[in-house]
Scaffold this active site. Structure first.
Site, PDB file in Angstrom:
ATOM      1  N   LYS A  71       0.825  -1.212   0.000  1.00 38.14           N
ATOM      2  CA  LYS A  71       0.000   0.000   0.000  1.00 38.14           C
ATOM      3  C   LYS A  71       0.859   1.262   0.000  1.00 38.14           C
ATOM      4  O   LYS A  71       0.607   2.188  -0.777  1.00 38.14           O
ATOM      5  CB  LYS A  71      -0.938  -0.031   1.210  1.00 38.14           C
ATOM      6  N   LYS A 105       6.883  -7.136  10.274  1.00 33.62           N
ATOM      7  CA  LYS A 105       6.486  -6.458   9.040  1.00 33.62           C
ATOM      8  C   LYS A 105       7.635  -5.713   8.368  1.00 33.62           C
ATOM      9  O   LYS A 105       7.658  -5.522   7.165  1.00 33.62           O
ATOM     10  CB  LYS A 105       5.343  -5.482   9.344  1.00 33.62           C
ATOM     11  N   PHE A 381       2.966  -9.088  -9.187  1.00 31.07           N
ATOM     12  CA  PHE A 381       4.123  -9.902  -8.816  1.00 31.07           C
ATOM     13  C   PHE A 381       4.529 -10.740 -10.023  1.00 31.07           C
ATOM     14  O   PHE A 381       3.699 -11.068 -10.878  1.00 31.07           O
ATOM     15  CB  PHE A 381       3.786 -10.817  -7.635  1.00 31.07           C
TER      16      PHE A 381
END
Length: 556
Positions: A71, A105, A381
């Site tokens: 994002k 993360k 991807f």
């Protein structure tokens, strides 16, 4: 392909004064933190506050996998692509927390050729904002305990203290502690708690405050405890407001940095999106809108968390009106939501994609509830097949939703041209009639149930006894007409992180409810969400190092 940190370290950064010049900001309106970071002065705001606002584009996402779905990368890439198209554009992001950086993360600077720099500075200490917030939070905690030790004139009930200490690190052993042990001079023995700094109400206040005056008024309203008569005790009553504001006087100023392609980036504040309201500061967003024609901002995690809070809390309070929304998805995450294990996401699986894409469909429906046009950005991807990409494109177009592939991680702004053009077309041809989801004057339970049913797709809401009693108490005290900030896991639309896709027939359970009176919202905690996360088995911190000549490695 080079790693994110290698790309960041090789980026040809401009001096921050040159980045500022792109938006018409003079050197006198900057407070420099080295060559590549600056804070924006109050004088700048006074000069531009009457300018016409640019267009505001919100970037949100579907429910992510544990690794995130790009994002922030997409946000940075859109800004870079807009600049390549000749638009006067800027991005507005949150600052990363050290907790995720050293946890699972990683950093939050974007990735590849769509990231903000200096990446290491941003992900670590940056301009010291989080340290100031942590210090202000803990000053209030210290003054609270000192007041009790020094005679407790306010009659604070030590069993009803609600203010917690904080630290910007994932440290589970601090969740529940005992303080005041030792000699009588060491304080009053009581149970205490730590939260992560980005969950602190001080963070929320800083990100919602319009100016120092508003900041001080909000700090004064913070409830730290209740007295023996059940009445709230505030930071103002502890005479803590002035000193806390002094610690925050520089932190409240927005920060300016740049992307790897030198697009201006306003990066300020960082409330957690699954615990707090998950948006960068009002001051940063409003300043960006006065200086740029198009501002691309993000809200944390999926649209059920970040976007809902951005639209129902931040926009409501600040008078912001988004012109369009970009919904970030990946084929990998859609297959994950369709039941594919993390280690098999690179394999084509149209059946799982068909199942998992309903998660995307729900988020498209949710954005429509706010009357804002939506564009889906499919973050591509290398493992995605043509059949999978075509399936997602057709699904979006059947729902009258804009669609574009995004390849900004690999190609920077060039990889976002198609997406940027789709956004521009949406801005030109579709009107936004933004309105919040609910009337804030409704009772607390009704607001919670609207969010749970309308946004999450729940059948109903259940309340633990303590949460139900807290709601009754808050409404009697006059806090019932505030917006609601839902604390929920990010992986599922439900309060159970294992229910992927688009679950139905579930109830959301409210475990705890309290008011952030200074921030101006009621917090409802669902499921097992923790306000102090823990580290995983192998935290990212194990891979981070610094060379003998001072170059940081392993940070992502």
């Amino acid at each position: 392909m080079k790693s994110d940190i290698e790309i960041a370290q090789e980026a040809k950064m401009l001096h921050i004064r040159e980045v500022a010049q792109k938006l018409g900001i003079s050197e006198d309106e900057l407070e420099f933190y080295g060559k590549y970071k600056a804070k924006l002065t109050d004088e700048l705001w006074e000069r531009v506050k009457d300018n016409k606002d640019g267009k505001l584009v919100l970037v949100t996402a579907i429910n992510p996998t544990p690794a995130g779905e790009g994002k922030t990368t997409t946000t940075a890439g859109i800004g870079e692509a807009m600049a390549k198209l000749g638009k006067k554009a800027a991005i507005a992001l949150r600052e990363p927390s050290l907790g995720p950086c050293f946890g699972i993360k990683g950093g939050a600077a974007g990735g590849g050729y769509a990231q903000v720099v200096p990446m290491e500075d941003l992900n670590l200490h940056f301009t010291g904002d989080f340290h100031a917030i942590t210090s202000a939070n803990n000053l209030l905690a210290a003054m609270l305990d000192n007041h009790i030790k020094q005679g407790n004139k306010l009659g604070i009930d030590t069993n009803q203290i609600v203010w917690k200490r904080c630290v910007d690190m994932n440290d589970r052993v601090l969740r529940n502690i005992v303080v005041g042990l030792g000699r009588p001079v060491d304080g009053v023995v009581r149970e205490d708690h730590f939260i992560i700094s980005v969950a602190s109400e001080i963070m929320a206040i800083l990100c919602l405050a319009e100016n120092i005056k508003d900041l001080k008024e909000r700090i004064g309203r913070i409830i730290v405890a209740y007295n023996y008569d059940g009445e709230p005790v505030t930071a103002k009553q502890l005479n803590a407001v002035g000193a806390m504001a002094a610690l925050l006087k520089d932190a409240i100023k927005p920060n300016l940095i740049q992307t790897v392609e030198n697009t201006p980036a306003f990066v300020h504040g960082g409330p957690f999106a699954n615990i707090a309201h998950g948006c960068n500061s009002v001051r940063a967003t409003k300043t960006a809108l006065k200086l740029a024609d198009i501002v691309i901002t993000e809200a944390g995690f999926g649209a059920d968390l970040g976007a809902e809070k951005f639209l129902d809390i931040k926009c409501r309070m600040a008078g912001l009106k988004p012109n369009a929304t970009v919904l970030v998805a990946t084929v990998r995450a859609l297959k994950y939501n369709g039941g594919v294990p993390k280690n098999s996401l690179s394999e084509e699986n149209l059946d799982a994609l068909k199942e998992g894409i309903e998660n995307l469909g729900k988020h498209i429906e949710n954005i429509a509830k706010y009357n804002i046009p939506c564009v889906v950005a499919l973050n591509r991807f290398i493992s995605d097949t043509d059949a999978e990409l075509e399936f997602v494109k057709k699904y979006c177009e059947e729902r009258n939703c804009g669609f574009a592939l995004s390849e900004v991680w690999e190609h920077g702004g060039d990889g976002g041209i198609e997406l940027a053009k789709q956004i521009l077309n949406t801005l030109e041809t579709k009107e936004s009639n933004y309105a919040p989801l609910y009337d804030e004057k409704l009772p607390i339970r009704e607001k919670i149930e609207i969010i749970a049913k309308e946004i999450y797709g729940a059948s109903g809401v259940t309340y633990d006894t303590a949460a139900s009693s807290a709601i009754d108490r808050l409404e009697k005290l006059g806090y019932g007409q505030l917006p609601v900030c839902m604390a929920k896991n990010q992986y599922s639309l439900s309060d159970d992180p294992t229910k992927l896709g688009r679950p139905t027939g579930f109830n959301v359970n409210i475990r705890e409810v309290y008011v952030s009176a200074g921030a101006g919202f009621v917090v409802a905690i669902t499921g097992t969400v923790m306000t102090m996360p823990g580290l995983p088995l192998h935290p990212a911190a194990e891979r981070i190092d610094v060379t003998d000549n001072g170059v940081i490695t392993g940070l992502s």
